[in-house]
Write a protein that holds these residues in place. Structure first.
Motif, short mmCIF file in Angstrom:
data_model
loop_
_atom_site.label_atom_id
_atom_site.label_comp_id
_atom_site.label_asym_id
_atom_site.label_seq_id
_atom_site.Cartn_x
_atom_site.Cartn_y
_atom_site.Cartn_z
N GLN A 38 3.72 0.90 -4.63
CA GLN A 38 2.72 0.04 -5.18
C GLN A 38 1.63 1.08 -5.93
N LEU A 39 1.31 1.88 -5.43
CA LEU A 39 0.34 3.16 -6.15
C LEU A 39 0.94 3.51 -7.62
N MET A 48 0.37 0.57 -10.04
CA MET A 48 -0.74 0.49 -10.39
C MET A 48 -0.94 1.34 -11.32
N GLY A 77 0.84 -1.11 -0.14
CA GLY A 77 0.05 0.02 0.04
C GLY A 77 0.94 1.08 0.01
N LYS A 121 3.65 4.24 -1.69
CA LYS A 121 3.41 5.07 -2.80
C LYS A 121 4.06 4.22 -4.32
#
Length: 87
Positions: A21-22, A25, A17, A19
């Motif tokens: 990983q974001l 995504m 979760g 930054k």
């Protein structure tokens, strides 16, 4: 082998979760999951290689207690900088 498992769990939970990983995504939505996954693996592998190498050298030069306190101070400093929008 258990040390590797412990490190895997610690890194997995720390990165879940965050930054990175974001960002992965977001890249996957533009370039597809395979390219985003491979790019993220390469980027994380390289930055962690640097961290492992530097950590190994620092571990040879400083006591573990000093390393822990220094890391704690850096986390606090980065947190303060992020709160004030400087990072």
């Amino acid at each position: 082998m258990k040390e590797i498992f412990y490190i895997f769990i610690a890194i997995f939970l720390a990165e879940l979760g965050d930054k990175t990983q974001l960002a992965t995504m977001a890249f996957a939505s533009k370039y597809g999951w395979m390219k985003a996954f491979l790019g993220a693996i390469l980027g994380l592998a390289f930055v962690n290689l640097i961290g492992a190498f530097v950590g190994d050298k620092i571990g040879d030069a400083l006591p573990l207690e000093v390393i822990h306190k220094g890391a704690g101070l850096l986390f606090i400093l980065f947190g303060i900088l992020m709160i004030f929008g400087k990072l």
